[in-house]
Write a protein that holds these residues in place. Structure first.
Motif, PDB file in Angstrom:
ATOM      1  N   ARG A 151      -6.778  -5.166  -8.387  1.00 47.56           N
ATOM      2  CA  ARG A 151      -5.581  -5.901  -8.336  1.00 47.56           C
ATOM      3  C   ARG A 151      -4.883  -6.736  -9.571  1.00 47.56           C
ATOM      4  N   ARG A 152      -6.033  -7.353 -10.040  1.00 47.34           N
ATOM      5  CA  ARG A 152      -5.628  -8.446 -11.105  1.00 47.34           C
ATOM      6  C   ARG A 152      -5.425  -7.585 -12.300  1.00 47.34           C
ATOM      7  N   SER A 153      -5.811  -6.287 -12.513  1.00 46.99           N
ATOM      8  CA  SER A 153      -5.567  -5.394 -13.799  1.00 46.99           C
ATOM      9  C   SER A 153      -4.494  -4.673 -13.479  1.00 46.99           C
ATOM     10  N   GLY A 154      -3.623  -4.758 -12.323  1.00 46.36           N
ATOM     11  CA  GLY A 154      -2.304  -4.060 -12.109  1.00 46.36           C
ATOM     12  C   GLY A 154      -2.629  -2.551 -11.482  1.00 46.36           C
ATOM     13  N   SER A 197      -5.428  -0.671 -12.358  1.00 42.84           N
ATOM     14  CA  SER A 197      -6.121   0.356 -13.023  1.00 42.84           C
ATOM     15  C   SER A 197      -7.343   0.671 -12.402  1.00 42.84           C
TER      16      SER A 197
END
Length: 531
Positions: free
Chosen positions: A276-279, A281
């Motif tokens: 989630r934090r990486s968008g 990925s």
């Protein structure tokens, strides 16, 4: 004179021929056939010892029926042919635990700065990684950070890697068998090196234990029980099967083996947060900045280890060759309590070897518990010696325990972990006595170096004896209100079911319902008591 000499020679010739007798007469053949049987002569010298006179070679490994083993007779059993034993160098590698500490320290403190190592040009490394990437489901593409880890291992850890390669010749065949059974990539075998440095008794400061570093609760979820005598997380076969099943289930969740590795180390929850934090990925190298520090170094360590093992010859690794392999050993189920000292005395297998082959027995004692099957692993040749003399060995062990009048630890199954809050007047010894554990264990579980505790501080404890504040009336009421059976539902496991019913453990459920695996099907009806 010549005639006299001739006559003497003739007499000598015929005299010798007469002593030897004819070699191929029908009578001699008949006698040979009649003599083709064996008579074993026993001489009973007193009421307890049985001696064998002129023992028949075919029966030299077997004591006569009803024979008793006395301490003075142990030499006779020690003279039996030993199984293939390890040399002193190999044995020191098997029992050395510093590899685990070094590996964990290396993963946590890896700085990923450029490492100069002229024997491995970057272009050569790229070409080799490309070949690895083509034949493995893991993402082994070149990355400067991965290059740094590989060259660091080559430059500083070459001797440690040689020792791990020596150990791997014992464990890897067993790993590969289980991995192939559940259709998991064989390269996962390198994960055990990163996790435990192939030390079945390795224990992290957080309490993760064994070759595959199961935490107490996670181990329980996968059917690995812990008692005062046995920690199944340290059983190589049981822990490997549990780890492979867990890894297989993680792959069904993520569909990517790199993410499986990351989630095995830090938990699926941390990996999903990183996604989630990486968008969104799912590439490990893009997720890496959002993962816990230990996990950030975990996958590179795994890939670097895989590279070094796959290209060991190219880098001139020269591990020692063991004289014993996993498939040169075998198991047998014990029929009564035995100590490693007793087994060593009567089989001749060294105690160090017994500890290595049977790491799950915490006190070097194999307990006997009804409805449980505790196994003893021995070199193959020694299994035959044990079985041939089984009754005599058990009689010897029982007599020795009675004579020694030793009070052995009571078999107690460990319950789930307890979160204990330190009160005024508490100290480590008092808390350890309350829960039936060692002070050193409390230190290890909570990363405590000294003896100082703070009021209000929380401690994680895995008790060996149950501590309850409920009254006897409450306990009776709980027992009477507990149903006699339970119908399995979707998502149920032995561990989750045991948590629903106080006093019922995973071990109980397996014994009462003759369950040999952890697989449950919805609709199954399980007994919740022995009767």
């Amino acid at each position: 004179m010549k005639k006299t000499l001739s006559l003497l020679m003739m007499f000598a010739f015929f005299g010798g021929w007469a002593q030897q007798g004819p070699k191929n007469t029908p009578q001699s053949k008949t006698q040979a056939k009649k003599a083709n049987f064996r008579v074993q002569v026993f001489k009973k010298t007193d009421t307890s010892d049985i001696k064998i006179l002129n023992p028949d070679p075919e029966f030299k490994n077997r004591l006569p029926i009803g024979a008793k083993i006395n301490k003075a007779d142990l030499v006779n059993l020690k003279d039996l042919p030993k199984a293939a034993v390890i040399d002193s160098v190999w044995k020191s590698e098997l029992l050395n635990s510093d590899l685990f500490e070094n590996m964990q320290r290396e993963i946590q403190k890896q700085d990923y700065s450029d490492v100069v190592y002229k024997d491995l040009p970057t272009d050569t490394l790229k070409a080799r990684l490309a070949k690895l990437n083509a034949r493995t489901p893991f993402n082994v593409e070149y990355n400067p950070m991965l290059e740094s880890v590989i060259k660091s291992y080559l430059k500083r850890n070459k001797k440690s890697m040689e020792r791990l390669m020596a150990l791997s010749t014992y464990y890897f065949p067993m790993f590969e068998q289980q991995l192939d059974r559940f259709d998991v990539p064989l390269e996962i075998k390198y994960l055990a090196i990163v996790e435990s440095a192939l030390n079945p008794r390795a224990k992290s400061h957080m309490g993760a234990t064994g070759l595959w570093q199961f935490m107490f609760t996670t181990g329980k979820m996968h059917g690995l029980d812990v008692s005062s005598y046995v920690d199944e997380r340290m059983d190589p076969i049981m822990a490997t099967e549990a780890a492979v099943k867990y890894l297989s289930s993680l792959y069904k969740t993520f569909g990517d083996w790199d993410l499986v590795l990351a989630s095995y180390n830090s938990g699926p929850g941390n990996v999903s947060k990183a996604i989630r934090r990486s968008g969104g990925s799912t590439n490990y190298w893009k997720l890496r900045p959002y993962l816990p520090r230990e996990t950030a170094g975990y996958v590179p360590a795994f890939l670097a280890t895989m590279y070094l093992f796959e290209y060991a010859k190219e880098h001139d690794f020269q591990p020692s060759n063991p004289d014993v392999a996993f498939f040169e050993t075998d198991t047998l189920h014990v029929k009564q309590l035995l100590t490693f000292d007793q087994i060593s005395n009567v089989t001749g297998v060294e105690k160090d070897m017994l500890e290595f082959l049977n790491p799950s027995y915490k006190l070097n004692i194999i307990p006997f518990v009804e409805d449980e099957k505790y196994a003893l692993r021995l070199p193959r040749a020694s299994v035959g010696v044990f079985v041939n003399n089984e009754d005599a060995i058990y009689n010897f062990a029982k007599t020795e325990i009675t004579e020694a009048k030793k009070e052995l630890p009571r078999f107690v199954e460990a319950e789930d972990k307890v979160r204990y809050r330190v009160k005024s007047g508490d100290y480590l010894g008092k808390i350890a006595q309350k829960y039936g554990v060692a002070i050193t264990s409390i230190r290890s579980w909570n990363n405590i170096r000294g003896n100082n505790l703070k009021v209000g501080q929380y401690l994680t404890i895995y008790p060996r004896k149950s501590v309850s504040n409920t009254s006897k009336k409450q306990q009776v009421a709980q027992q009477s209100s507990t149903p006699k059976s339970y119908t399995v539902k979707n998502g149920d496991s032995l561990w989750s079911i045991s948590n629903k019913f106080p006093g019922v453990s995973v071990q109980n459920l397996r014994a009462w319902n003759s369950i040999t695996s952890t697989n449950l099907k919805p609709g199954m009806v399980l007994k919740l008591s022995k009767s």
